[in-house]
Write a protein that holds these residues in place. Structure first.
Motif, mmCIF file in Angstrom:
data_model
loop_
_atom_site.group_PDB
_atom_site.id
_atom_site.type_symbol
_atom_site.label_atom_id
_atom_site.label_comp_id
_atom_site.label_asym_id
_atom_site.label_seq_id
_atom_site.Cartn_x
_atom_site.Cartn_y
_atom_site.Cartn_z
ATOM 1 N N TRP A 88 -72.814 52.523 76.681
ATOM 2 C CA TRP A 88 -74.134 52.018 76.340
ATOM 3 C C TRP A 88 -75.185 52.349 77.400
ATOM 4 C CZ3 TRP A 88 -75.543 50.209 71.638
ATOM 5 C CH2 TRP A 88 -74.499 50.062 70.717
ATOM 6 N N VAL A 89 -74.776 52.923 78.532
ATOM 7 C CA VAL A 89 -75.774 53.389 79.511
ATOM 8 C C VAL A 89 -76.593 54.543 78.927
ATOM 9 C CG1 VAL A 89 -74.406 52.642 81.511
ATOM 10 C CG2 VAL A 89 -74.258 55.013 80.732
ATOM 11 N N ASN A 90 -76.125 55.130 77.820
ATOM 12 C CA ASN A 90 -76.812 56.236 77.160
ATOM 13 C C ASN A 90 -77.611 55.799 75.932
ATOM 14 O OD1 ASN A 90 -75.725 58.231 78.948
ATOM 15 N ND2 ASN A 90 -73.776 57.911 77.904
ATOM 16 N N PHE A 91 -77.690 54.505 75.683
ATOM 17 C CA PHE A 91 -78.399 53.975 74.519
ATOM 18 C C PHE A 91 -79.909 53.935 74.779
ATOM 19 C CE2 PHE A 91 -80.248 50.226 72.392
ATOM 20 C CZ PHE A 91 -79.980 50.539 71.072
ATOM 21 N N GLY A 92 -80.704 54.190 73.772
ATOM 22 C CA GLY A 92 -82.146 53.995 73.840
ATOM 23 C C GLY A 92 -82.807 54.669 75.027
ATOM 24 N N LYS A 93 -83.680 53.920 75.696
ATOM 25 C CA LYS A 93 -84.383 54.449 76.863
ATOM 26 C C LYS A 93 -84.284 53.450 78.009
ATOM 27 C CE LYS A 93 -88.886 52.801 75.305
ATOM 28 N NZ LYS A 93 -90.253 53.157 75.008
ATOM 29 N N SER A 96 -85.099 49.404 82.937
ATOM 30 C CA SER A 96 -84.750 48.714 84.183
ATOM 31 C C SER A 96 -85.950 48.214 84.972
ATOM 32 C CB SER A 96 -83.876 49.611 85.060
ATOM 33 O OG SER A 96 -84.561 50.793 85.401
ATOM 34 N N ALA A 97 -87.123 48.782 84.767
ATOM 35 C CA ALA A 97 -88.295 48.352 85.534
ATOM 36 C C ALA A 97 -88.683 46.915 85.190
ATOM 37 C CB ALA A 97 -89.473 49.285 85.290
ATOM 38 N N LYS A 98 -88.478 46.508 83.936
ATOM 39 C CA LYS A 98 -88.878 45.170 83.507
ATOM 40 C C LYS A 98 -88.038 44.753 82.298
ATOM 41 C CE LYS A 98 -93.167 42.620 82.959
ATOM 42 N NZ LYS A 98 -94.623 42.750 82.800
ATOM 43 N N PRO A 99 -86.807 44.250 82.532
ATOM 44 C CA PRO A 99 -85.952 43.853 81.410
ATOM 45 C C PRO A 99 -86.662 42.842 80.499
ATOM 46 C CG PRO A 99 -84.719 43.840 83.452
ATOM 47 C CD PRO A 99 -86.166 44.024 83.820
ATOM 48 N N GLN A 100 -86.408 42.969 79.202
ATOM 49 C CA GLN A 100 -87.079 42.106 78.236
ATOM 50 C C GLN A 100 -86.155 41.734 77.086
ATOM 51 O OE1 GLN A 100 -90.334 44.756 77.232
ATOM 52 N NE2 GLN A 100 -89.267 45.503 75.417
ATOM 53 N N LEU A 101 -86.582 40.732 76.330
ATOM 54 C CA LEU A 101 -85.813 40.233 75.198
ATOM 55 C C LEU A 101 -85.407 41.382 74.287
ATOM 56 C CD1 LEU A 101 -84.768 37.670 73.724
ATOM 57 C CD2 LEU A 101 -86.914 37.684 72.430
ATOM 58 N N GLY A 102 -84.111 41.485 74.031
ATOM 59 C CA GLY A 102 -83.597 42.520 73.137
ATOM 60 C C GLY A 102 -83.058 43.750 73.821
ATOM 61 N N ASP A 103 -83.258 43.881 75.131
ATOM 62 C CA ASP A 103 -82.690 45.025 75.849
ATOM 63 C C ASP A 103 -81.171 44.930 75.883
ATOM 64 O OD1 ASP A 103 -85.194 46.076 76.377
ATOM 65 O OD2 ASP A 103 -85.181 45.564 78.511
ATOM 66 N N CYS A 148 -75.132 44.280 86.966
ATOM 67 C CA CYS A 148 -75.786 45.095 85.938
ATOM 68 C C CYS A 148 -75.955 46.532 86.433
ATOM 69 C CB CYS A 148 -77.140 44.494 85.576
ATOM 70 S SG CYS A 148 -77.922 45.302 84.169
ATOM 71 N N ILE A 149 -75.465 47.473 85.649
ATOM 72 C CA ILE A 149 -75.590 48.884 86.022
ATOM 73 C C ILE A 149 -76.615 49.624 85.162
ATOM 74 C CG2 ILE A 149 -73.291 49.043 87.047
ATOM 75 C CD1 ILE A 149 -72.344 50.417 84.440
ATOM 76 N N ALA A 150 -77.064 49.008 84.069
ATOM 77 C CA ALA A 150 -78.068 49.667 83.231
ATOM 78 C C ALA A 150 -78.776 48.645 82.353
ATOM 79 C CB ALA A 150 -77.444 50.747 82.352
ATOM 80 N N VAL A 151 -80.074 48.853 82.197
ATOM 81 C CA VAL A 151 -80.892 48.109 81.237
ATOM 82 C C VAL A 151 -81.444 49.163 80.288
ATOM 83 C CG1 VAL A 151 -82.921 46.648 80.895
ATOM 84 C CG2 VAL A 151 -81.513 46.382 82.975
ATOM 85 N N ARG A 152 -81.059 49.057 79.031
ATOM 86 C CA ARG A 152 -81.446 50.074 78.051
ATOM 87 C C ARG A 152 -82.252 49.420 76.932
ATOM 88 N NH1 ARG A 152 -81.525 54.648 80.276
ATOM 89 N NH2 ARG A 152 -81.538 55.543 78.201
ATOM 90 N N ARG A 153 -83.375 50.006 76.641
ATOM 91 C CA ARG A 153 -84.286 49.453 75.650
ATOM 92 C C ARG A 153 -84.120 50.188 74.325
ATOM 93 N NH1 ARG A 153 -89.063 48.323 78.514
ATOM 94 N NH2 ARG A 153 -87.663 46.629 79.085
ATOM 95 N N PRO A 154 -83.979 49.438 73.222
ATOM 96 C CA PRO A 154 -83.974 50.103 71.919
ATOM 97 C C PRO A 154 -85.293 50.859 71.726
ATOM 98 C CG PRO A 154 -83.348 47.791 71.697
ATOM 99 C CD PRO A 154 -83.838 47.981 73.102
ATOM 100 N N VAL A 155 -85.239 51.943 70.990
ATOM 101 C CA VAL A 155 -86.458 52.692 70.684
ATOM 102 C C VAL A 155 -87.133 51.982 69.506
ATOM 103 C CG1 VAL A 155 -87.383 54.904 69.906
ATOM 104 C CG2 VAL A 155 -85.478 54.834 71.537
ATOM 105 N N TYR A 156 -88.370 51.590 69.720
ATOM 106 C CA TYR A 156 -89.152 50.895 68.688
ATOM 107 C C TYR A 156 -90.265 51.796 68.183
ATOM 108 C CZ TYR A 156 -87.260 46.514 70.674
ATOM 109 O OH TYR A 156 -86.444 45.503 71.121
ATOM 110 N N LYS A 157 -90.557 51.712 66.894
ATOM 111 C CA LYS A 157 -91.794 52.318 66.383
ATOM 112 C C LYS A 157 -92.954 51.483 66.905
ATOM 113 C CE LYS A 157 -89.739 54.320 62.286
ATOM 114 N NZ LYS A 157 -89.467 54.175 60.868
ATOM 115 N N ALA A 158 -92.781 50.164 66.827
ATOM 116 C CA ALA A 158 -93.740 49.214 67.401
ATOM 117 C C ALA A 158 -92.927 48.007 67.863
ATOM 118 C CB ALA A 158 -94.776 48.805 66.369
ATOM 119 N N ALA A 159 -92.865 47.791 69.141
ATOM 120 C CA ALA A 159 -92.081 46.673 69.679
ATOM 121 C C ALA A 159 -92.709 45.351 69.252
ATOM 122 C CB ALA A 159 -92.021 46.754 71.197
ATOM 123 N N PRO A 160 -91.885 44.375 68.859
ATOM 124 C CA PRO A 160 -92.451 43.067 68.514
ATOM 125 C C PRO A 160 -93.039 42.411 69.760
ATOM 126 C CG PRO A 160 -90.051 42.968 68.569
ATOM 127 C CD PRO A 160 -90.431 44.401 68.743
#
Length: 179
Positions: A88-93, A96-103, A148-160
């Protein structure tokens, strides 16, 4: 839907949730079968993902399976080998700069093992993680940030608008082994 612990019930009032959190919330409370039995719900996830040949017992670590079913149902692309937490370190984008809900958070466990789950919030020393195979179920647990070794963000068309950092109280024990 199973009730969340009191400290996390605010999630049920937050709308719209990031899609992966929404899908994960529906599965909260799912647990492994005891002994040699298997929970058909968990095995059904493997079947839905086309992984039933390689995942056929709920005693096999299933945090990656949980992350994969949640991502698939949310319409997100899966990493190769989604059953392996560290894939999952290869998921999304990178988030890590600012973890957020849903990462998606990836943790080390020993030299080669790992754990994967979703960011629900954080306190001064830990992430609050909604994940599978945490105490043999889909739960929310605190895991030390230094694992934690990675924070990966799902790719959103428009993030909620709810996809933002969440500060929480440091309540509950830190997990040291999510199995």
């Amino acid at each position: 839907m199973n009730p969340l612990p009191p400290a996390y019930r605010w999630l049920d009032d937050l709308q719209p949730l990031p899609k992966m959190v929404s899908e994960a919330r529906k599965l909260f409370g799912t647990v492994e079968a005891q002994g040699s039995a298997d929970n058909p719900v968990i095995l059904g996830w493997a079947k839905e993902l086309g992984l039933a040949k390689v995942y056929n017992r709920d005693e096999i670590p299933w945090c990656g399976l949980f992350a994969a079913i949640v991502a698939k149902r949310a319409g997100k692309a899966l990493p190769s080998q989604p059953l392996w937490a560290r894939s999952w370190v290869n998921f999304g984008k990178d988030g890590s700069a600012k973890p957020q809900l849903g990462d998606v958070l990836v943790f080390r466990r020993g030299e080669v093992s790992g754990h994967v789950g979703l960011y629900i919030g954080q306190d001064y020393g830990a992430f609050h993680v909604l994940g599978g195979n945490q105490s043999d179920g889909v739960t929310i647990t605190r895991i030390a940030k230094d694992r934690c070794i990675a924070v990966r963000r799902p790719v959103y068309k428009a993030a909620p608008a709810t996809a933002k950092p969440v500060e929480l109280a440091a309540t509950g024990a830190l997990s040291t082994n999510e199995a």
